[in-house]
Design a protein around this motif. Structure first.
Motif, PDB file in Angstrom:
ATOM      1  N   ALA A 208      48.371  40.322  40.627  1.00 14.40           N
ATOM      2  CA  ALA A 208      47.602  40.241  39.574  1.00 14.40           C
ATOM      3  C   ALA A 208      46.925  38.892  39.312  1.00 14.40           C
ATOM      4  N   SER A 209      45.551  38.902  39.349  1.00 15.81           N
ATOM      5  CA  SER A 209      44.924  37.664  38.970  1.00 15.81           C
ATOM      6  C   SER A 209      43.481  37.819  38.593  1.00 15.81           C
ATOM      7  N   TRP A 249      46.372  42.522  48.474  1.00 17.59           N
ATOM      8  CA  TRP A 249      45.311  42.956  47.330  1.00 17.59           C
ATOM      9  C   TRP A 249      45.685  41.962  46.056  1.00 17.59           C
ATOM     10  N   ALA A 250      44.144  41.833  45.606  1.00 18.71           N
ATOM     11  CA  ALA A 250      44.175  41.056  44.321  1.00 18.71           C
ATOM     12  C   ALA A 250      43.414  41.920  43.408  1.00 18.71           C
ATOM     13  N   HIS A 251      43.820  42.088  42.123  1.00 19.63           N
ATOM     14  CA  HIS A 251      43.224  42.809  41.259  1.00 19.63           C
ATOM     15  C   HIS A 251      43.338  42.381  39.689  1.00 19.63           C
ATOM     16  N   PRO A 252      42.798  42.387  38.879  1.00 19.81           N
ATOM     17  CA  PRO A 252      42.996  41.854  37.552  1.00 19.81           C
ATOM     18  C   PRO A 252      44.095  42.525  36.697  1.00 19.81           C
ATOM     19  N   GLU A 286      41.473  52.535  43.457  1.00 21.30           N
ATOM     20  CA  GLU A 286      42.595  51.336  43.141  1.00 21.30           C
ATOM     21  C   GLU A 286      41.982  50.902  41.932  1.00 21.30           C
ATOM     22  N   HIS A 287      40.793  51.007  41.676  1.00 15.88           N
ATOM     23  CA  HIS A 287      40.252  50.386  40.493  1.00 15.88           C
ATOM     24  C   HIS A 287      40.500  50.898  39.294  1.00 15.88           C
TER      25      HIS A 287
END
Length: 580
Positions: A208-209, A249-252, A286-287
Motif C-alpha cells: 500500500a502506497s 503491485w502497488a495501490h493506495p 483490482e482498483h
DNA sequence: GCCGTTTTCGGCCCGACTGTTTTCAGTCG
C-alpha cells in the motif's frame, strides 16, 4: 473383457491441457480452449477418482464437464486412446507446445513462427532468434527478438516451482526491504504463497502506497535483480540471481482490499467473483468495484469486497474455485481449523533416535508453544541411517518419559510413541508385542519408495491394517520440490484407512506437506481423521506447524476432523479404543 | 465447449504492460 486403462485424475487433466494447448496454437476460439482447461482443472481438483464417477455414469455432474468432454473421457477410459487428440497432433506438431513455456511467447506467436518460419521446437526457435530471422516477421521487431532470446535463457535457468517454506523465507526478506521504502504503508504476500499452496511459482507481493512510482523504481533496482521483466506504474516483475521471480503491485491504501483480493487469486476464483459481480450490476477489478453508472465503491479491506458481493470473507486457502464461492453464497463455508485449535504435537524425535534435543528439552519447547500434549515418536530400528530405538531400549525410554512427566506435571501430557519403519518386505520393524508397549504408533515409509505400485501399496495397506498403528506418517513419502512420492493406489489406501479408522498425517515440514491438499480433502470426504504434525527433529522445527495448517485449511478441514485439536480425554479414549 | 432465478442461443472477467504500430494485438496473472 477388455481391461480398463488405469488413468489417474492428473493424467486425464494433462491430456485435456494438451488438447487445449494444441487447439490454441491452431487458432481455435478462446472459449472452447477455456472449456478444455476448465475441465482439466476440474479433474485435477476432484476429491474422488474420475474412474468411479465414470462408472456411475455421472461425469456430466462435474461442473465444467458437458456432453463433448464426457464422451472424450469415456473413449479414453474405455480404449486408452483419444482419437480427437490423435487427429489434432497430425495437424499441429506436439513439439510446438514446448515453445509455449518460453516467457512472452503465447499461442499466437508460436503459430506465427511455425507457419511463417517453419519453427517447430525450442532449438529451431533459438537458432532463428540468434540468426536474426525473427525480427522481420509481421508484428515482430528487434526488441521482440531480444526478448525471446532473454526468455529462452530465463527458461533454461528457471528452477521450477519453489517449495512453500523456501518461498516464505524469501518473501520475509523482500518484505523487510520493501517496508523500508519511503511511503510504503503496508506489505502483504499474495498469490499462491498467501493461499498456502505447497509450491509457489512466482512470488506475488502487494504494497500500500500513495507513491507507487517510487516503490516500483526501488523494487526493480533491488540488489540481486538480474532481469527486469516488466516495469510499470502500478506493477513490476523481476527475476533474481537465484532464479526466483517476483511480482509487485502497488495501490493506495483505500484500494488495498480490491488489490489484495485481485493479487491473491486464484485466477479462477477471481473469474468466478467477477461473474458474480456482473450479476449484481458491478464490475470488479483490482482498483475497485464499479457500478453501471461509473461510480466506484472503494474497499480498503478484503472483507468489504466480499461483503459488497453479498459474501462472507473467504479465507485465501479456499480460493481455488473448488466450490468455495457457491458454499459462501449458501452460507456453508466450513469453519476452518486455526492455529489456536491445535493442542497436540504427535510426531517428534528426541536424541533417542535422530532428534537433537533430549525428551526434557522437547517437553520444554512444547510447553513454551502452548501445547498440552506431546508424543515422542522416535524412529524404530530398520531405518539404518538414523540409529533408531531398539526393542530393548523401549522400557528404558519409558522411564525417562515418566521422569520428565513428573517434572512437568499437568502442564503437558507426554506420550511414548514410535515412528515405526515399514520395511521393504512390508513388515513393520517392530513385532506386535513391542508395538503394544507404546501409547501411540505412527507407521511410515522411508525406504524402497520406488517399488512397483502394487508392492508399495500393499506395504502401506499392511501397516494400516495392523491394530497397533494409529497414524500413517507422511503417507506418500514425497520430498518437495522434485522427489515424487511412492506410486500408491490412493483409492485402496483411503479405503483401508477408513475401514481401520487410522489417522492420516499432514506432515507440516515444508519439504513434505504430505498428504497434500487434494488427498487430504479426499480423506476428509471418507471420514478419515487427519493429524497435523511437524516431525520435529529440533526446536525450530516446531515452528513449521503453520505450513501443515495451511494444507489442512486448503483441504477444507475443520478442527473436529484433526485429532491434534481433540481434548486430552478424547484423544486418550480414541487411542485406548484402537488398542483394545 | 459449457451453461442458464433475465437466456437452450448467445454470451462467456478485467486490466497492466510491452512493442509494434498510428489505434492495437499479444501476453500475463
Amino acid at each position: 473383457m477388455t481391461p480398463i486403462p488405469n488413468i489417474s485424475n492428473s493424467q486425464l487433466a494433462q491430456v485435456f491441457n494438451q488438447v487445449a494447448d494444441l487447439l490454441e496454437i491452431k487458432g481455435e476460439i478462446i472459449y472452447k480452449i477455456l472449456a478444455y482447461r476448465k475441465a482439466a482443472d476440474a479433474f485435477n481438483d476432484l476429491d474422488r477418482n474420475v474412474h468411479d464417477i465414470w462408472q456411475e455414469g455421472k461425469l456430466q455432474e462435474i461442473p465444467g464437464i458437458g456432453k463433448a468432454i464426457a464422451e472424450k473421457v469415456d473413449e479414453l477410459l474405455t480404449t486408452g486412446h483419444l482419437s480427437f487428440l490423435e487427429k489434432l497432433t497430425k495437424e499441429v506438431p506436439v513439439s510446438l507446445t514446448e515453445i509455449l513455456r518460453v516467457p512472452d511467447i503465447g499461442p499466437k506467436k508460436v503459430a506465427l513462427f511455425w507457419k511463417q518460419a517453419g519453427i517447430t521446437n525450442l532449438d529451431e526457435l533459438a537458432s532463428a532468434a540468434k540468426a536474426g530471422k525473427l525480427r522481420s516477421l509481421p508484428g515482430m521487431g528487434e526488441k521482440s527478438e531480444q526478448k525471446i532470446l532473454a526468455g529462452l535463457e530465463a527458461l533454461a535457468r528457471r528452477s521450477g516451482r519453489l517449495p512453500l517454506g523456501k518461498a516464505w523465507l524469501i518473501y520475509q526478506s523482500l518484505s523487510d526491504q520493501l517496508s523500508k521504502i519511503p511511503g510504503v504503508e503496508k506489505v502483504e504476500s499474495a498469490g499462491s504463497l498467501r493461499r498456502r499452496r505447497d509450491t509457489v511459482g512466482d512470488l506475488d507481493i502487494l504494497v500500500a502506497s500513495r507513491q507507487p512510482d517510487i516503490v516500483m523504481d526501488a523494487f526493480v533496482n533491488f540488489p540481486d535483480v538480474v532481469r527486469v521483466v516488466g516495469h510499470g506504474d502500478t506493477k513490476s516483475s523481476v527475476e533474481f540471481s537465484n532464479g526466483v521471480s517476483a511480482q509487485l503491485w502497488a495501490h493506495p491504501p483505500e484500494r488495498f482490499g480490491t488489490a489484495l483480493q485481485y493479487a491473491t487469486g486464484s485466477k479462477e476464483h477471481n473469474v468466478r467473483l467477477r461473474e458474480l459481480a456482473l450479476k449484481r450490476g458491478l464490475s470488479l477489478s483490482e482498483h475497485s468495484l464499479t457500478r453501471t453508472d461509473g461510480s466506484e465503491i472503494l474497499c480498503s479491506t478484503e472483507e468489504e469486497v466480499y461483503a459488497a458481493l453479498g459474501l462472507p470473507w473467504i479465507p485465501p486457502e479456499l480460493r481455488e474455485d473448488r466450490g468455495e464461492v457457491q458454499a459462501a453464497l449458501a452460507g456453508e463455508l466450513p469453519l476452518l481449523i486455526g492455529m489456536e485449535d491445535i493442542i497436540a504435537e504427535l510426531h517428534t524425535h528426541s536424541n533417542w533416535s535422530d532428534g537433537k534435543l533430549t525428551i526434557e528439552e522437547m517437553a520444554g519447547e512444547a510447553i513454551r508453544r502452548g501445547l498440552k500434549i506431546l508424543a515422542i515418536t522416535d524412529h524404530s530400528t530398520g531405518l539404518g541411517i538414523t540409529g533408531g530405538l531398539s526393542v530393548e531400549k523401549i522400557p528404558q525410554q519409558r522411564r525417562e518419559i515418566e521422569a520428565v512427566q513428573s517434572k512437568v506435571g499437568n502442564k503437558l501430557l507426554l506420550l511414548q510413541g514410535s515412528e515405526v519403519e515399514i520395511m521393504a518386505n512390508g513388515e513393520l520393524a517392530f513385532p506386535d508385542e513391542a508395538l503394544s508397549q507404546f501409547d501411540l504408533v505412527i507407521a511410515s515409509l522411508h525406504i524402497s519408495l520406488r517399488q512397483p505400485s502394487e508392492k508399495v501399496t500393499s506395504r502401506l495397506l499392511n501397516a494400516i491394517r495392523n491394530p497397533h498403528v494409529d497414524i500413517i506418517g507422511h503417507p506418500t513419502g514425497r520430498l518437495l520440490p522434485d522427489r515424487e512420492g511412492a506410486d500408491l493406489d490412493m483409492d485402496a489406501v483411503f479405503q483401508a484407512a477408513a475401514e481401520a479408522g487410522v489417522a492420516m498425517e499432514i506432515n507440516a515440514h515444508p519439504s513434505r506437506l504430505d498428504l497434500d491438499d487434494i488427498n487430504a480433502r479426499r480423506a476428509i470426504a471418507l471420514g478419515i481423521p487427519l493429524s497435523i504434525n511437524t516431525d520435529a527433529h529440533a526446536s525450530s522445527d516446531l515452528d513449521l506447524l503453520h505450513f501443515g495448517l495451511g494444507i489442512a485449511r486448503r483441504s477444507w478441514a475443520t478442527a473436529e476432523q484433526v485429532i491434534n485439536t481433540w481434548p486430552k480425554e478424547r484423544l486418550l479414549k480414541w487411542l485406548k479404543a484402537r488398542h483394545s
